[in-house]
Design a protein around this motif. Structure first.
Motif, mmCIF file in Angstrom:
data_model
loop_
_atom_site.group_PDB
_atom_site.id
_atom_site.type_symbol
_atom_site.label_atom_id
_atom_site.label_comp_id
_atom_site.label_asym_id
_atom_site.label_seq_id
_atom_site.Cartn_x
_atom_site.Cartn_y
_atom_site.Cartn_z
ATOM 1 N N GLU A 23 0.790 -1.452 0.053
ATOM 2 C CA GLU A 23 0.346 -0.026 -0.089
ATOM 3 C C GLU A 23 0.747 1.301 0.033
ATOM 4 O O GLU A 23 2.532 1.201 -0.035
ATOM 5 N N PRO A 24 0.691 2.519 -0.343
ATOM 6 C CA PRO A 24 1.257 3.600 -0.942
ATOM 7 C C PRO A 24 1.347 4.178 0.571
ATOM 8 O O PRO A 24 0.471 4.221 1.641
ATOM 9 N N SER A 25 2.561 4.229 1.038
ATOM 10 C CA SER A 25 2.837 4.411 2.939
ATOM 11 C C SER A 25 4.313 4.759 2.551
ATOM 12 O O SER A 25 4.838 4.603 2.176
ATOM 13 N N GLY A 26 4.121 5.424 4.086
ATOM 14 C CA GLY A 26 6.096 5.975 4.578
ATOM 15 C C GLY A 26 6.313 4.673 5.287
ATOM 16 O O GLY A 26 6.131 4.192 6.399
ATOM 17 N N ARG A 27 8.046 4.800 5.345
ATOM 18 C CA ARG A 27 8.348 3.811 6.504
ATOM 19 C C ARG A 27 9.315 4.808 7.637
ATOM 20 O O ARG A 27 10.337 5.692 6.832
ATOM 21 N N VAL B 147 3.022 4.222 7.811
ATOM 22 C CA VAL B 147 2.445 5.190 7.904
ATOM 23 C C VAL B 147 2.233 5.439 6.944
ATOM 24 O O VAL B 147 2.051 5.018 5.904
ATOM 25 N N ASN B 148 0.567 6.106 6.914
ATOM 26 C CA ASN B 148 0.077 6.741 5.661
ATOM 27 C C ASN B 148 0.223 8.361 5.240
ATOM 28 O O ASN B 148 -0.878 9.054 5.429
ATOM 29 N N THR B 149 1.862 8.650 5.117
ATOM 30 C CA THR B 149 2.564 9.815 5.044
ATOM 31 C C THR B 149 3.772 9.172 4.210
ATOM 32 O O THR B 149 4.768 8.074 4.790
ATOM 33 N N LEU B 150 3.880 9.733 3.379
ATOM 34 C CA LEU B 150 5.235 9.948 2.547
ATOM 35 C C LEU B 150 6.390 11.172 3.576
ATOM 36 O O LEU B 150 7.531 11.345 2.914
ATOM 37 N N LEU C 227 9.793 14.100 8.489
ATOM 38 C CA LEU C 227 9.631 15.662 9.372
ATOM 39 C C LEU C 227 9.022 14.757 10.275
ATOM 40 O O LEU C 227 9.104 15.475 11.525
ATOM 41 N N LEU C 228 8.384 14.073 10.250
ATOM 42 C CA LEU C 228 8.418 12.319 11.134
ATOM 43 C C LEU C 228 9.304 11.753 12.456
ATOM 44 O O LEU C 228 9.502 12.504 13.619
ATOM 45 N N ALA C 229 10.268 11.834 11.401
ATOM 46 C CA ALA C 229 11.910 11.748 12.109
ATOM 47 C C ALA C 229 12.592 12.724 12.512
ATOM 48 O O ALA C 229 12.731 12.349 13.809
ATOM 49 N N GLU C 230 12.167 13.718 11.835
ATOM 50 C CA GLU C 230 12.887 14.637 13.248
ATOM 51 C C GLU C 230 11.880 14.844 14.896
ATOM 52 O O GLU C 230 12.698 15.532 15.709
ATOM 53 N N TRP D 271 15.846 5.202 10.161
ATOM 54 C CA TRP D 271 14.884 5.170 9.529
ATOM 55 C C TRP D 271 13.995 6.084 8.967
ATOM 56 O O TRP D 271 13.430 5.995 10.062
ATOM 57 N N PRO D 272 13.536 7.323 8.276
ATOM 58 C CA PRO D 272 14.797 7.609 7.511
ATOM 59 C C PRO D 272 15.919 8.703 8.286
ATOM 60 O O PRO D 272 15.874 9.179 8.947
ATOM 61 N N PRO D 273 17.174 8.039 7.673
ATOM 62 C CA PRO D 273 18.376 9.554 7.995
ATOM 63 C C PRO D 273 18.558 11.011 8.224
ATOM 64 O O PRO D 273 17.896 11.125 6.773
ATOM 65 N N LYS D 274 18.653 11.162 8.884
ATOM 66 C CA LYS D 274 18.988 12.655 9.350
ATOM 67 C C LYS D 274 19.377 13.444 8.347
ATOM 68 O O LYS D 274 20.988 13.276 7.522
ATOM 69 N N LYS D 275 19.104 14.120 8.101
ATOM 70 C CA LYS D 275 19.638 14.969 6.909
ATOM 71 C C LYS D 275 20.654 16.224 7.088
ATOM 72 O O LYS D 275 20.843 16.406 8.685
#
Length: 208
Positions: free
Chosen positions: A132-136, A181-184, A188-191, A202-206
């Motif tokens: 399903e379309p989702s973010g990790r 999760v239901n967002t790409l 922003l979530l990671a921060e 993941w995702p790694p810090k920019k």
């Protein structure tokens, strides 16, 4: 997820009296690699394309009908099976430990399905929510009560819906949580998670 949710049914099978040539033709026609062997309604063995190739490689190709050897002479007789209500991870564990590529599925002694390594890979894709379309997100958590609830609570507080959540233990009293999760907008979530003290893998810090 249970074996019944991923098994293939109805099952294509052969009898022990079939020739290797006919069994191999059936495998090629149907694009499969495993054939349960059934006699009088009872599972008596299983044969694979590899079994057939190995058996026929030892035969004289100029001899009388090298493919006429019967399935019953080559098949594996001590068949490891599954039940429709077995968890898929248990079926995967058995197949990995026994180094086999399929499990015929029996219910009350009757052959009702078959599950293969490909079926279990499909199950893994569904369990991880990747279909399903989702973010990790991947987060390393201390292995203690409340940490997973803290993570899911943070996401709920942001209005984020969880499609799937898997976790596994790491050395050093930690667990790794993999969340779909239901967002790409996972950066922003990671921060936000990092600001709350979570160790985000993941995702790694920019860099900026």
């Amino acid at each position: 997820m249970l074996v019944k949710d991923v098994m293939r049914a109805p099952v294509l099978s052969v009898g022990p009296e079939w020739t290797l040539e006919d069994a191999y033709k059936l495998l090629l026609e149907r694009g499969i690699r495993h054939l349960p062997v059934v006699a009088d309604g009872r599972l008596v063995g299983i044969i694979t394309d590899r079994d057939i190739r190995l058996a026929t490689s030892h035969l004289n190709p100029k001899g009388p009908c090298p493919g006429c050897t019967q399935v019953g002479e080559v098949m594996t007789k001590d068949v490891i099976t599954a039940h429709p209500l077995d968890p898929v991870e248990e079926a995967a564990r058995v197949m990995r430990e026994r180094k086999i590529g399929s499990l015929p599925v029996l219910e009350d002694g009757s052959l009702v399905g078959i599950v293969t390594g490909i079926d279990l890979l499909d199950a893994l894709l569904k369990l991880t929510g990747v279909t399903e379309p989702s973010g990790r997100l991947e987060v390393r958590l201390p292995d203690r009560p409340g940490e997973l609830a803290r993570l899911t609570g943070f996401l709920a507080g942001k209005g984020i819906n969880i499609h799937s959540l898997l976790s596994y233990p790491e050395d050093g009293d930690f667990v790794r949580a993999v969340v779909r999760v239901n967002t790409l907008e996972t950066h922003l979530l990671a921060e936000g998670l990092r600001q709350e003290g979570f160790e985000v893998i993941w995702p790694p810090k920019k860099p900026w």
